[in-house]
Motif scaffolding. Structure first.
Motif, PDB file in Angstrom:
ATOM      1  N   ARG A 363      10.028 -24.957  33.996  1.00  0.00           N
ATOM      2  CA  ARG A 363      11.165 -25.449  33.202  1.00  0.00           C
ATOM      3  C   ARG A 363      11.547 -24.460  32.101  1.00  0.00           C
ATOM      4  NH1 ARG A 363       9.340 -31.768  32.811  1.00  0.00           N
ATOM      5  NH2 ARG A 363      10.158 -32.397  34.850  1.00  0.00           N
ATOM      6  N   SER A 364      10.565 -23.708  31.602  1.00  0.00           N
ATOM      7  CA  SER A 364      10.864 -22.743  30.537  1.00  0.00           C
ATOM      8  C   SER A 364      11.695 -21.573  31.051  1.00  0.00           C
ATOM      9  CB  SER A 364       9.563 -22.224  29.908  1.00  0.00           C
ATOM     10  OG  SER A 364       8.906 -21.317  30.766  1.00  0.00           O
ATOM     11  N   ARG A 365      11.878 -21.499  32.381  1.00  0.00           N
ATOM     12  CA  ARG A 365      12.682 -20.431  32.988  1.00  0.00           C
ATOM     13  C   ARG A 365      14.113 -20.887  33.295  1.00  0.00           C
ATOM     14  NH1 ARG A 365       9.861 -15.739  33.007  1.00  0.00           N
ATOM     15  NH2 ARG A 365      10.669 -15.091  35.025  1.00  0.00           N
ATOM     16  N   PHE A 366      14.447 -22.137  32.958  1.00  0.00           N
ATOM     17  CA  PHE A 366      15.794 -22.660  33.218  1.00  0.00           C
ATOM     18  C   PHE A 366      16.843 -21.862  32.436  1.00  0.00           C
ATOM     19  CE2 PHE A 366      14.521 -27.382  34.124  1.00  0.00           C
ATOM     20  CZ  PHE A 366      14.098 -27.005  35.389  1.00  0.00           C
ATOM     21  N   ASN A 367      18.074 -21.810  32.985  1.00  0.00           N
ATOM     22  CA  ASN A 367      19.216 -21.301  32.224  1.00  0.00           C
ATOM     23  C   ASN A 367      20.394 -22.252  32.419  1.00  0.00           C
ATOM     24  OD1 ASN A 367      20.641 -20.588  34.670  1.00  0.00           O
ATOM     25  ND2 ASN A 367      19.347 -18.756  34.792  1.00  0.00           N
ATOM     26  N   THR A 368      21.502 -21.979  31.778  1.00  0.00           N
ATOM     27  CA  THR A 368      22.634 -22.924  31.799  1.00  0.00           C
ATOM     28  C   THR A 368      23.313 -23.000  33.169  1.00  0.00           C
ATOM     29  OG1 THR A 368      24.024 -21.153  30.893  1.00  0.00           O
ATOM     30  CG2 THR A 368      23.154 -22.762  29.333  1.00  0.00           C
ATOM     31  N   GLN A 369      22.947 -22.084  34.085  1.00  0.00           N
ATOM     32  CA  GLN A 369      23.491 -22.131  35.448  1.00  0.00           C
ATOM     33  C   GLN A 369      22.571 -22.899  36.406  1.00  0.00           C
ATOM     34  OE1 GLN A 369      24.372 -19.085  33.644  1.00  0.00           O
ATOM     35  NE2 GLN A 369      26.249 -20.291  33.555  1.00  0.00           N
ATOM     36  N   VAL A 491      10.149 -25.159  23.803  1.00  0.00           N
ATOM     37  CA  VAL A 491       9.305 -26.362  23.784  1.00  0.00           C
ATOM     38  C   VAL A 491       8.520 -26.474  25.095  1.00  0.00           C
ATOM     39  CG1 VAL A 491       9.291 -28.895  23.648  1.00  0.00           C
ATOM     40  CG2 VAL A 491      10.818 -27.582  22.171  1.00  0.00           C
ATOM     41  N   PHE A 492       9.191 -26.218  26.222  1.00  0.00           N
ATOM     42  CA  PHE A 492       8.513 -26.286  27.513  1.00  0.00           C
ATOM     43  C   PHE A 492       7.365 -25.277  27.590  1.00  0.00           C
ATOM     44  CE2 PHE A 492      12.853 -27.706  29.366  1.00  0.00           C
ATOM     45  CZ  PHE A 492      12.568 -29.042  29.119  1.00  0.00           C
ATOM     46  N   LEU A 493       7.603 -24.063  27.123  1.00  0.00           N
ATOM     47  CA  LEU A 493       6.585 -23.009  27.215  1.00  0.00           C
ATOM     48  C   LEU A 493       5.375 -23.327  26.324  1.00  0.00           C
ATOM     49  CD1 LEU A 493       5.772 -20.295  28.406  1.00  0.00           C
ATOM     50  CD2 LEU A 493       6.954 -19.156  26.512  1.00  0.00           C
ATOM     51  N   VAL A 494       5.619 -23.755  25.093  1.00  0.00           N
ATOM     52  CA  VAL A 494       4.507 -24.105  24.189  1.00  0.00           C
ATOM     53  C   VAL A 494       3.719 -25.283  24.760  1.00  0.00           C
ATOM     54  CG1 VAL A 494       3.936 -25.008  21.890  1.00  0.00           C
ATOM     55  CG2 VAL A 494       5.614 -23.177  22.124  1.00  0.00           C
ATOM     56  N   SER A 495       4.426 -26.266  25.344  1.00  0.00           N
ATOM     57  CA  SER A 495       3.747 -27.410  25.963  1.00  0.00           C
ATOM     58  C   SER A 495       2.847 -26.954  27.106  1.00  0.00           C
ATOM     59  CB  SER A 495       4.770 -28.427  26.489  1.00  0.00           C
ATOM     60  OG  SER A 495       5.584 -28.916  25.438  1.00  0.00           O
ATOM     61  N   ALA A 496       3.319 -25.977  27.899  1.00  0.00           N
ATOM     62  CA  ALA A 496       2.515 -25.442  29.005  1.00  0.00           C
ATOM     63  C   ALA A 496       1.234 -24.807  28.474  1.00  0.00           C
ATOM     64  CB  ALA A 496       3.332 -24.418  29.796  1.00  0.00           C
ATOM     65  N   ILE A 497       1.350 -24.067  27.381  1.00  0.00           N
ATOM     66  CA  ILE A 497       0.184 -23.393  26.789  1.00  0.00           C
ATOM     67  C   ILE A 497      -0.821 -24.433  26.276  1.00  0.00           C
ATOM     68  CG2 ILE A 497      -0.578 -21.917  24.865  1.00  0.00           C
ATOM     69  CD1 ILE A 497       2.206 -20.471  25.196  1.00  0.00           C
ATOM     70  N   ILE A 498      -0.318 -25.511  25.640  1.00  0.00           N
ATOM     71  CA  ILE A 498      -1.220 -26.552  25.119  1.00  0.00           C
ATOM     72  C   ILE A 498      -1.939 -27.254  26.266  1.00  0.00           C
ATOM     73  CG2 ILE A 498      -1.388 -28.687  23.757  1.00  0.00           C
ATOM     74  CD1 ILE A 498       1.081 -27.736  22.180  1.00  0.00           C
ATOM     75  N   PHE A 499      -1.236 -27.495  27.371  1.00  0.00           N
ATOM     76  CA  PHE A 499      -1.895 -28.107  28.537  1.00  0.00           C
ATOM     77  C   PHE A 499      -3.063 -27.241  29.021  1.00  0.00           C
ATOM     78  CE2 PHE A 499       1.622 -31.184  29.582  1.00  0.00           C
ATOM     79  CZ  PHE A 499       0.797 -32.285  29.746  1.00  0.00           C
TER      80      PHE A 499
END
Length: 526
Positions: A363-369, A491-499
């Motif tokens: 999800r941290s790799r999403f973009n507006t497209q 937020v997605f990337l930090v959440s991944a690191i905490i997991f």
């Protein structure tokens, strides 16, 4: 011989044998239906708030108290389960909780104004408190030790699917019927669940004892939990600690918690059994489950917000994106439950955290497209993590706890989990907005005369007939969209690191007595 009467006393209570055949099936359905109804009510009102607020003549902001009042009362009642079940009996308390929930739901639907609705929602949340912990305990008593993992799988499926179904069902009911029906649908479900549960379990009642009421502990619990929950609910609207009200509530919550801990640890009959935290598996399992759930719930709230506010999705479309999250959980949960006795549950929980981290990294790799398929893939994969998440961690948390303390342990661990979910939601949405403001400032800095693409975009908009102000407003909307997307990625990337960081926490728990005994441990030595 003189010791024989003592052996037959409460201290020698022997739990009834597991249910068999159709009785176990119906017991599982009744307990799961009650749990589903309860969890559904934590999220079903979310999408109906505009309709409720409009119909009762208040602002949507005031309408959020429909959710807050339920959450505060529920958070106070859940940890009281162990104490109440010793006074009333587990079966009587469960059936009473379901029936009172039905009455409170009926009153919510009849509410003539917002004040009354908020009061009835608080009542509904309070009487619902014991339902989830007791459904766990009664379900575990219905299954033999070797199938305890399967019992927890059946239970966890309802708690996983209900939060996703809530917004979908609430939206459909509000659009096609009217908002009171989001409460009325509880009535038939609750009456059937209570009737079936009583007919199957009333002869399996647990022994009761007249514990004195710990009125000081109860008062402190109400004060600090209420203050904390309201702080989390109104914090974002009031700019957190820049608001005197929020600061005052936070101080009350912290001081109240400190006094509560001191009182409960020294009282002979505490209203909450904090001594459970002396067990390593309980605190390690509850902490891993709660932090993981807080991260999961925060991101479950954040994704639909981003899709609706900045990607042009309607509420129904955003709900549909979230719906498949339960598919893989539904398919895999029974397998996890059946095979838990063959594997170390710590390995399953570690695998769940790895998959959660992978999902959030995607999800941290999403973009507006990002198209619908791109957004859906991580949601479907997330179901795998959910199947391996709840069951092993609940098994670890409740391992080695005797049957009479299961309601207290389940109530306390569920309270910590629910509280973590509230924290997760507030932290995720606040961090998202703060990071968006930072990204917006950085992006705006690049829009100047020397930036060719920015000038070309403004020129193109002017050529299309927009005034300079309209062109700048259009560019600002694009910058906003980009800023909030980048903030969501953060937020997605930090959440991944905490997991990933949670994995060692799981391994702080003791291994269960044997691989074959992992389910026994969950059953709490039934």
């Amino acid at each position: 011989m003189s010791n024989a009467p003592a052996a037959a006393g409460p201290a020698a209570y022997v739990p009834p044998p597991p249910l068999t055949g159709s009785a176990r099936t119906w017991g599982t359905i009744a307990l799961s239906a009650a749990t589903f109804m309860n969890v559904l009510d934590t999220s079903i009102a979310n999408v109906s708030l505009p309709a409720i607020a409009g119909d009762l003549g208040v602002s949507p902001n005031q309408g959020t108290w429909v959710i807050t009042s339920f959450a505060v009362a529920n958070a106070i009642a859940v940890p009281l389960t162990g104490w109440l079940s010793q006074r009333v009996g587990q079966v009587r308390l469960f059936v009473l909780s379901v029936l009172l929930f039905v009455v409170a739901s009926w009153l919510c639907g009849l509410a003539p104004n917002m004040t009354t609705l908020i009061a009835f929602r608080a009542l509904q949340g309070f009487v619902a408190g014991p339902m989830i912990p007791l459904s766990q305990g009664l379900l575990l008593s219905s299954y033999p030790r070797v199938l305890a993992g399967l019992a927890m799988a059946m239970w966890s499926m309802t708690t996983l699917i209900a939060p996703v179904m809530g917004p979908l069902l609430g939206g459909w009911i509000t659009d096609n019927l009217s908002w009171p029906w989001i409460f009325y649908i509880n009535i038939p479900v609750g009456l059937v669940a209570a009737g079936v549960a009583w007919s199957l379990y009333h002869k399996r009642e647990t022994p009761t004892r007249q514990l004195p009421i710990d009125s000081v502990g109860l008062a402190l619990l109400v004060i600090w939990v209420g203050a904390m929950q309201v702080t989390l609910d109104i914090g974002k609207e009031n700019d957190w600690f820049h608001s005197g009200v929020v600061v005052a509530l936070a101080v009350v919550a912290v001081v109240g918690l400190a006094l509560f801990l001191v009182w409960e640890l020294t009282d002979k009959h505490p209203v909450v059994d904090l001594a459970l935290f002396k067990k390593r598996n309980f605190w390690a399992g509850a902490l891993a489950l709660s932090v993981g759930y807080g991260l999961f719930f925060g991101n479950v709230v954040l994704l639909p917000l981003w899709l609706q506010q900045y990607m042009g999705y309607t509420a129904t479309q955003a709900g549909m994106v979230m719906a498949p999250v339960g598919l893989m959980a539904l398919v895999l949960s029974p397998w996890v439950g059946k095979n838990l006795s063959k594997f170390d549950p710590r390995k399953f929980a570690s695998f769940a955290f790895l998959v959660f981290a992978l999902v959030l990294w995607m999800r941290s790799r999403f973009n507006t497209q990002a198209d619908l398929a791109t957004i859906m893939v991580p949601t479907i994969v997330q179901g795998v993590a959910m199947a391996f998440f709840f069951i092993p961690l609940v098994t670890i948390t409740l391992s080695g706890i005797p049957p009479e303390r299961i309601p207290a342990a389940s109530g306390l661990s569920n309270f910590v989990r629910i509280t973590a979910g509230a924290f997760g939601t507030s932290i995720a949405t606040t961090a998202w907005e703060n990071r968006a403001a930072l990204h917006h400032a950085q992006l705006v800095e690049s829009i100047q005369a020397g930036n060719g693409p920015a000038m070309a975009a403004l020129q193109g908009l002017s050529t299309a007939g927009l005034t300079s102000e309209q062109a700048l407003a259009q560019v600002n909307r694009l910058v906003d969209q980009q800023a909030f997307m980048l903030a969501a990625n953060d937020v997605f990337l930090v959440s991944a690191i905490i997991f990933m960081a949670l994995i060692p926490l799981v391994w702080l728990s003791h291994p269960l007595p044997s691989t074959a005994g992992s389910a026994d441990a969950a059953a709490g030595a039934h």
